[in-house]
Scaffold this active site. Structure first.
Site, PDB file in Angstrom:
ATOM      1  N   SER A   1     -39.937  65.396 -25.561  1.00  0.00           N
ATOM      2  CA  SER A   1     -39.634  66.526 -25.975  1.00  0.00           C
ATOM      3  C   SER A   1     -40.099  67.651 -25.053  1.00  0.00           C
ATOM      4  O   SER A   1     -39.625  68.872 -25.166  1.00  0.00           O
ATOM      5  CB  SER A   1     -40.038  67.084 -27.248  1.00  0.00           C
ATOM      6  OG  SER A   1     -39.143  66.442 -28.379  1.00  0.00           O
TER       7      SER A   1
ATOM      8  N   LYS B   1     -37.413  69.832 -23.290  1.00  0.00           N
ATOM      9  CA  LYS B   1     -36.947  70.961 -23.895  1.00  0.00           C
ATOM     10  C   LYS B   1     -37.203  72.286 -23.187  1.00  0.00           C
ATOM     11  O   LYS B   1     -36.816  73.430 -23.212  1.00  0.00           O
ATOM     12  CB  LYS B   1     -37.360  70.994 -25.360  1.00  0.00           C
ATOM     13  CG  LYS B   1     -36.766  69.919 -26.403  1.00  0.00           C
ATOM     14  CD  LYS B   1     -37.110  70.388 -27.900  1.00  0.00           C
ATOM     15  CE  LYS B   1     -36.742  69.462 -28.785  1.00  0.00           C
ATOM     16  NZ  LYS B   1     -36.900  67.984 -28.703  1.00  0.00           N
TER      17      LYS B   1
ATOM     18  N   SER C   1     -39.733  71.363 -32.516  1.00  0.00           N
ATOM     19  CA  SER C   1     -39.084  70.561 -31.601  1.00  0.00           C
ATOM     20  C   SER C   1     -37.869  70.005 -32.236  1.00  0.00           C
ATOM     21  O   SER C   1     -37.597  68.585 -32.579  1.00  0.00           O
ATOM     22  CB  SER C   1     -40.183  69.285 -31.337  1.00  0.00           C
ATOM     23  OG  SER C   1     -39.767  68.569 -29.977  1.00  0.00           O
TER      24      SER C   1
ATOM     25  N   LYS D   1     -45.612  73.165 -25.122  1.00  0.00           N
ATOM     26  CA  LYS D   1     -44.492  72.055 -26.027  1.00  0.00           C
ATOM     27  C   LYS D   1     -45.184  70.806 -25.868  1.00  0.00           C
ATOM     28  O   LYS D   1     -45.452  70.011 -24.890  1.00  0.00           O
ATOM     29  CB  LYS D   1     -43.205  72.021 -24.816  1.00  0.00           C
ATOM     30  CG  LYS D   1     -42.037  71.373 -25.494  1.00  0.00           C
ATOM     31  CD  LYS D   1     -41.689  72.158 -26.830  1.00  0.00           C
ATOM     32  CE  LYS D   1     -40.741  71.036 -27.802  1.00  0.00           C
ATOM     33  NZ  LYS D   1     -41.648  70.244 -28.407  1.00  0.00           N
TER      34      LYS D   1
END
Length: 505
Positions: free
Chosen positions: A86, A89, A333, A443
């Protein structure tokens, strides 16, 4: 003399080759390759964390840089490529902010195709058209149905049409795991979505032992078929109930048993994905319109790729701005939001959002990355969320992306969208009670054998540090990987550029 000179030349050559071989081995085996400007005590501390025996199978990539002057504080395999999970992202956020802007909104519209008389009869069809909004809910559809009635609509002589043509029909990303398909994090992607393209299944025991378990499905039950093999077990028996959706079909399979005396608070509730999100959205809307007393002469739903020339907007639902949507994506997420945002980027640039490495979404994003100064041969993006196993990016590129975002006027929008250590999102439980708590904005990323963390932390001098810490091929437990990442970030939060001794977290 010539022989002697040749001997010394050959010897010097062999020494050079030996040095180069050692440098090559340091790259292969993941030793730190620190720049001349790196902080040696800091590097030794980070090395001691990464060199733990728990990570002997892992491929580790780290790049840490002070934002103010771009001083590299530490690097290890920084220009090798890794599965980002993730952390992908971050790239999707960059592409969306550049191409769409922080005030961008989605519009989901109801159109009347035909003549609407004063007494509320539509001589034609009603159309719902999607623009890719991944945040549309059943409550939003209900409000659209209420607004249609307020606009005077009472009867549709035709039927309900739905248009999701802004995106392609590649509902799943490239190389997504087939066995993830039923689960919430692998929802299908469409230009017309509702409730995250999920249904909620609540399971309860029957009235007596041996009776089938009871099933409640929301927001609607008539979109899926249920094969209920689940039974009610004796009191104090083991809960073995299992609920899934069959691959590629809107069929739920329930097996196992549920104890008769299970507490209501312990009754299983699961969220499962559905097939064909646009049709699912249209099905819910049709139910909502009918509840509002709007009659359809025909109830067969039909998908279209273009509206008739006489279609006029009856209701327009506007989403929250991108600045809000990014928080909904990055903090928990959310994969569907990421996929829709990336396809929206492609649609904005080319007129249609198409998926895959060669699709308009990724190709538009790559142009943005190049303009932002990323190293293009160290990045390959296959989807928006990071679920794909053919996404690759280097820690260096992630830091370049984060550094570029930090220079933009909309940086606060991105920064505020990231999980905050010890406060919210996927970092809620991490780094509490340390110098990184309420400080680190980063993140997270996780898929099987992959664990990543990239973002920002402020050091003791008040300088912002940008970092990317990536573990691939790691057989250590998830908690071991996150603990190491947290230790590194905590070390950075305690770091000072003065000559005082480095404090360990």
């Amino acid at each position: 003399m010539k022989e002697k000179s040749g001997f010394h030349a050959a010897r010097r050559c062999n020494v050079c080759l030996l040095v180069l071989a050692c440098l090559s081995l340091s790259t292969v085996f993941g030793y730190a390759q620190n720049s001349d400007n790196s902080d040696i005590p800091l590097a030794k501390t980070i090395d001691s964390i990464l060199d733990a025996t728990a990570f002997h199978t892992a491929f580790e990539g780290v790049f840490i840089q002070r934002l103010r002057d771009r001083r590299v504080l530490y690097e290890r395999n920084a220009d090798r490529v890794f599965l980002p999970a993730s952390n992908n992202k971050i790239l999707t956020s960059l592409a969306a902010l550049v191409e769409l802007g922080p005030t961008y909104t989605y519009h989901t519209t109801l159109l009347a195709a035909g003549h609407l008389t004063r007494d509320g009869v539509l001589h034609g069809n009603l159309i719902i058209k999607g623009s890719g909004d991944p945040t549309l809910t059943d409550a939003d559809l209900q409000k659209m149905a209420e607004e249609a009635r307020k606009q005077g609509l009472r009867r549709v002589l035709g039927t309900l049409l739905y248009d999701d043509s802004l995106f392609d029909r590649q509902w799943l990303g490239d190389v997504w795991a087939w066995d993830d398909e039923p689960y919430y994090y692998s929802a299908e992607i469409s230009a017309l979505n509702v409730d995250g393209n999920l249904i909620t299944v609540h399971l309860m025991p029957g009235k007596k032992v041996g009776a089938p378990v009871r099933v409640e499905i929301s927001p609607i039950a008539n979109y899926v078929r249920v094969e209920n093999l689940g039974v009610t077990g004796p009191s104090k028996s083991q809960n073995t109930l299992f609920c899934t959706r069959l691959e590629g079909r809107n069929v739920l399979l329930i097996t196992g048993q549920l104890p008769r005396d299970i507490k209501s608070s312990d009754e299983p509730t699961v969220q499962l994905t559905i097939v064909d999100p646009a049709r699912y959205t249209a099905t819910i809307l049709l139910n909502d319109l009918q509840k509002e007393g709007i009659h359809f002469d025909h109830t067969r739903l039909v998908d279209i790729s273009q509206e008739p020339n006489d279609a006029v907007t009856l209701v327009d639902h506007t989403s929250a701005p991108l600045s809000t949507i990014l928080r909904l994506m990055n903090k928990p997420s959310n994969n569907l939001i990421a996929e829709c945002l990336l396809k929206t980027v492609g649609a904005k640039a080319t007129g249609k959002g198409t998926g895959g490495i060669d699709g308009s979404a990724v190709q538009t994003a790559r142009h943005i990355f190049q303009q932002a100064g990323l190293i293009m041969d160290e990045i390959r993006q296959a989807d928006g969320s990071g679920l794909s196993r053919i996404n690759f990016v280097s820690p260096h590129d992630l830091v370049l992306a984060l550094s570029y975002l930090a220079e933009q006027p909309y940086f606060d929008v991105f920064y505020d969208s990231l999980p905050i250590a010890g406060v919210d999102g996927s970092l809620y439980y991490r780094m509490k009670g340390t110098a990184a708590a309420e400080n680190c904005h980063a993140k997270t990323g996780y898929v099987s054998q992959v664990n990543t963390l990239s973002g920002y932390v402020t050091d003791k001098d008040g300088d912002r540090i940008v970092f990317s810490i990536m573990f691939n091929n790691c057989l250590a437990p998830y908690s071991t990987c996150t603990a190491a990442q947290d230790q590194i970030v905590e070390t950075l939060a305690n770091w000072s550029d003065t000559k005082t001794a480095l404090k360990r977290p």
